[in-house]
Design a protein around this motif. Structure first.
Motif, mmCIF file in Angstrom:
data_model
loop_
_atom_site.group_PDB
_atom_site.id
_atom_site.type_symbol
_atom_site.label_atom_id
_atom_site.label_comp_id
_atom_site.label_asym_id
_atom_site.label_seq_id
_atom_site.Cartn_x
_atom_site.Cartn_y
_atom_site.Cartn_z
ATOM 1 N N UNK A 155 -2.103 -10.958 2.572
ATOM 2 C CA UNK A 155 -2.268 -10.998 1.111
ATOM 3 C C UNK A 155 -3.300 -10.008 0.596
ATOM 4 N N UNK A 156 -3.983 -9.297 1.517
ATOM 5 C CA UNK A 156 -5.019 -8.355 1.114
ATOM 6 C C UNK A 156 -4.975 -7.125 2.015
ATOM 7 N N UNK A 157 -4.848 -5.962 1.393
ATOM 8 C CA UNK A 157 -4.774 -4.723 2.169
ATOM 9 C C UNK A 157 -5.566 -3.631 1.480
ATOM 10 N N UNK A 158 -6.157 -2.739 2.293
ATOM 11 C CA UNK A 158 -6.894 -1.594 1.749
ATOM 12 C C UNK A 158 -6.199 -0.311 2.183
ATOM 13 N N UNK A 159 -6.135 0.638 1.243
ATOM 14 C CA UNK A 159 -5.511 1.929 1.509
ATOM 15 C C UNK A 159 -6.571 3.005 1.427
ATOM 16 N N UNK A 160 -6.639 3.854 2.459
ATOM 17 C CA UNK A 160 -7.596 4.962 2.479
ATOM 18 C C UNK A 160 -6.866 6.276 2.682
ATOM 19 N N UNK A 161 -7.308 7.300 1.942
ATOM 20 C CA UNK A 161 -6.757 8.639 2.102
ATOM 21 C C UNK A 161 -7.622 9.431 3.069
ATOM 22 N N UNK A 162 -7.100 10.545 3.550
ATOM 23 C CA UNK A 162 -7.891 11.428 4.399
ATOM 24 C C UNK A 162 -8.928 12.158 3.548
ATOM 25 N N UNK A 163 -9.954 12.648 4.198
ATOM 26 C CA UNK A 163 -11.024 13.348 3.490
ATOM 27 C C UNK A 163 -10.463 14.514 2.685
ATOM 28 N N UNK A 164 -10.862 14.597 1.430
ATOM 29 C CA UNK A 164 -10.395 15.674 0.559
ATOM 30 C C UNK A 164 -9.088 15.386 -0.145
ATOM 31 N N UNK A 165 -8.460 14.253 0.170
ATOM 32 C CA UNK A 165 -7.191 13.899 -0.467
ATOM 33 C C UNK A 165 -7.413 12.725 -1.419
ATOM 34 N N UNK A 166 -6.382 12.421 -2.198
ATOM 35 C CA UNK A 166 -6.456 11.345 -3.180
ATOM 36 C C UNK A 166 -5.213 10.472 -3.072
ATOM 37 N N UNK A 167 -5.370 9.215 -3.413
ATOM 38 C CA UNK A 167 -4.268 8.265 -3.361
ATOM 39 C C UNK A 167 -3.533 8.284 -4.694
ATOM 40 N N UNK A 168 -2.211 8.211 -4.648
ATOM 41 C CA UNK A 168 -1.401 8.143 -5.860
ATOM 42 C C UNK A 168 -0.826 6.732 -6.017
ATOM 43 N N UNK A 169 -1.000 6.177 -7.204
ATOM 44 C CA UNK A 169 -0.404 4.890 -7.568
ATOM 45 C C UNK A 169 0.479 5.145 -8.778
ATOM 46 N N UNK A 170 1.782 4.948 -8.593
ATOM 47 C CA UNK A 170 2.763 5.262 -9.645
ATOM 48 C C UNK A 170 2.576 6.679 -10.181
ATOM 49 N N UNK A 171 2.272 7.596 -9.269
ATOM 50 C CA UNK A 171 2.154 9.006 -9.615
ATOM 51 C C UNK A 171 0.778 9.443 -10.059
#
Length: 390
Positions: free
Chosen positions: A96-112
């Motif tokens: 029920x709980x999850x964390x998302x991490x991007x690589x260094x220098x990158x960014x996460x996209x949520x609905x674009x």
């Protein structure tokens, strides 16, 4: 903009209570799933049925219930949705709980949309999930300022807004604590949109005021703000009918906002529109008159009187405005109400609740050479600015 300075919430004596509100952190097995304590949690999607997750490089997913992790390619877009046995991400079932991490220098996209920091996903029930952005306070401010002021405004205005937004956010951390995050991304807190819309000049204003906050005595000031005061700000005790006055949120005469577009306004509403909006106050057709019953220190209305054939209803001005719509009745600084044909015409000055910093007034002050420090002290009299180091 260059490398973002790392934000810190460890503001010496101010943070005994604030850190408790900030640090919502579930237990997990993987040390690499941890995030720093000096982060802010902002909801970006609340009780949504699904969303799309992506990045440019690979992403790491941490199941914070099971203590497991999974690497997925950032070149794909993944549908995230709730399920009976947990959340479904990339075809796998998570807790029920999850964390998302991007690589260094990158960014996460949520609905674009691109977001700095990390993303926390909470399953609310079998049909809804909430998505939370975890990031530093100054990274958060970079996603706010372009939505509050124009990046083309003088730098001293942008710095004043950065200081007001930072102090306001830190003062109001507990607003959504019971929901698992600190602040929402709506007007209720401050409008936040991630990296989309960030501007180099507003980012510079955030960096130039790094770690600066507005204090009243030994406490963070509640640095509320709005678009235009129409010539005079309002006392908080009149605007919100609180039991006690806030000393630094008192009425201030402002001559700096009069040349800007939100200084005056007019709006016609039919009697049907008004009764529909005020139905919960038992306002019914036909409306015979709408008049001002009382005003506050700035001249803003505190109470309206609505008279129909069958009744006379008294309505608090703040409730009247919100019921009809804050973008319709732009302020309670009403200068004229007149019956016109099938409805009523309202004329007024300013836009917003009128308490605290007048943004277009701050623009006018900066154009006359005022520093951001002078702007802050003018609209929040009795406060001081302090830079608190890590």
């Amino acid at each position: 903009m260059g490398e973002m300075k790392k934000s810190s919430f460890f503001l010496k004596r101010l943070w005994t209570g604030a850190l408790f509100l900030l640090f919502f952190s579930p237990v997990w097995a993987e040390k690499t799933a941890e995030v720093a304590e000096d982060i802010l949690r902002v909801s970006i999607l609340v009780k949504t049925p699904s969303f799309n997750l992506g990045a440019t490089k690979n992403l790491t997913l941490f199941d914070l219930n099971k203590g497991e992790k999974k690497e997925i390619s950032g070149r794909s877009i993944y549908l995230v949705k709730p399920g009976k046995g947990g959340m479904l991400i990339d075809g796998d079932t998570f807790g029920s709980l999850a964390r998302v991490m991007a690589q260094e220098g990158d960014f996460i996209r949520v609905n674009g949309r691109r977001y700095r920091g990390t993303i926390l996903i909470q399953q609310v029930n079998e049909e809804a999930i909430t998505v939370i952005n975890e990031l530093g306070i100054d990274e958060y401010l970079c996603g706010i300022l372009p939505r509050e002021v124009s990046p083309s405004w003088p730098m001293e205005t942008l710095k004043a807004q950065a200081l007001a937004s930072r102090s306001f956010a830190l003062k109001n951390l507990g607003r959504h604590n019971s929901e698992g995050y600190n602040l929402c991304s709506k007007v209720h807190c401050q409008v936040y949109g991630g990296m989309e819309g960030e501007d180099e000049r507003t980012n510079q204003a955030v960096n130039d005021t790094y770690n600066e906050v507005v204090l009243y005595k030994e406490d963070l000031a509640n640095t509320v703000f709005f678009s235009n005061c129409g010539g005079k700000t309002e006392s908080s005790i009149n605007a919100w009918e609180t039991s006690t006055a806030t000393p630094y949120l008192k009425s201030v005469r402002c001559k700096y906002c009069k040349d800007f577009k939100h200084h005056e306004w007019g709006q016609f509403l039919t009697a049907e529109q008004i009764t529909a909006a005020l139905a919960k106050f038992s306002v019914e057709l036909p409306i015979q008159s709408i008049s001002v019953l009382s005003r506050g220190a700035s001249g803003r209305v505190t109470t309206f009187k609505v008279k129909s054939l069958s009744d006379v209803v008294k309505i608090r001005a703040s409730q009247f405005r919100m019921a009809l719509g804050p973008d319709v009745i732009r302020s309670t600084f009403i200068t004229n109400i007149r019956k016109k044909g099938s409805g009523f015409y309202f004329a007024g000055k300013g836009w917003g609740h009128g308490v605290g910093l007048c943004q277009e007034g701050a623009l006018g002050m900066a154009e006359r050479g005022a520093s951001y420090r002078k702007i802050i002290k003018f609209y929040y009299p009795g406060t001081r600015i302090e830079k608190i180091e890590n």
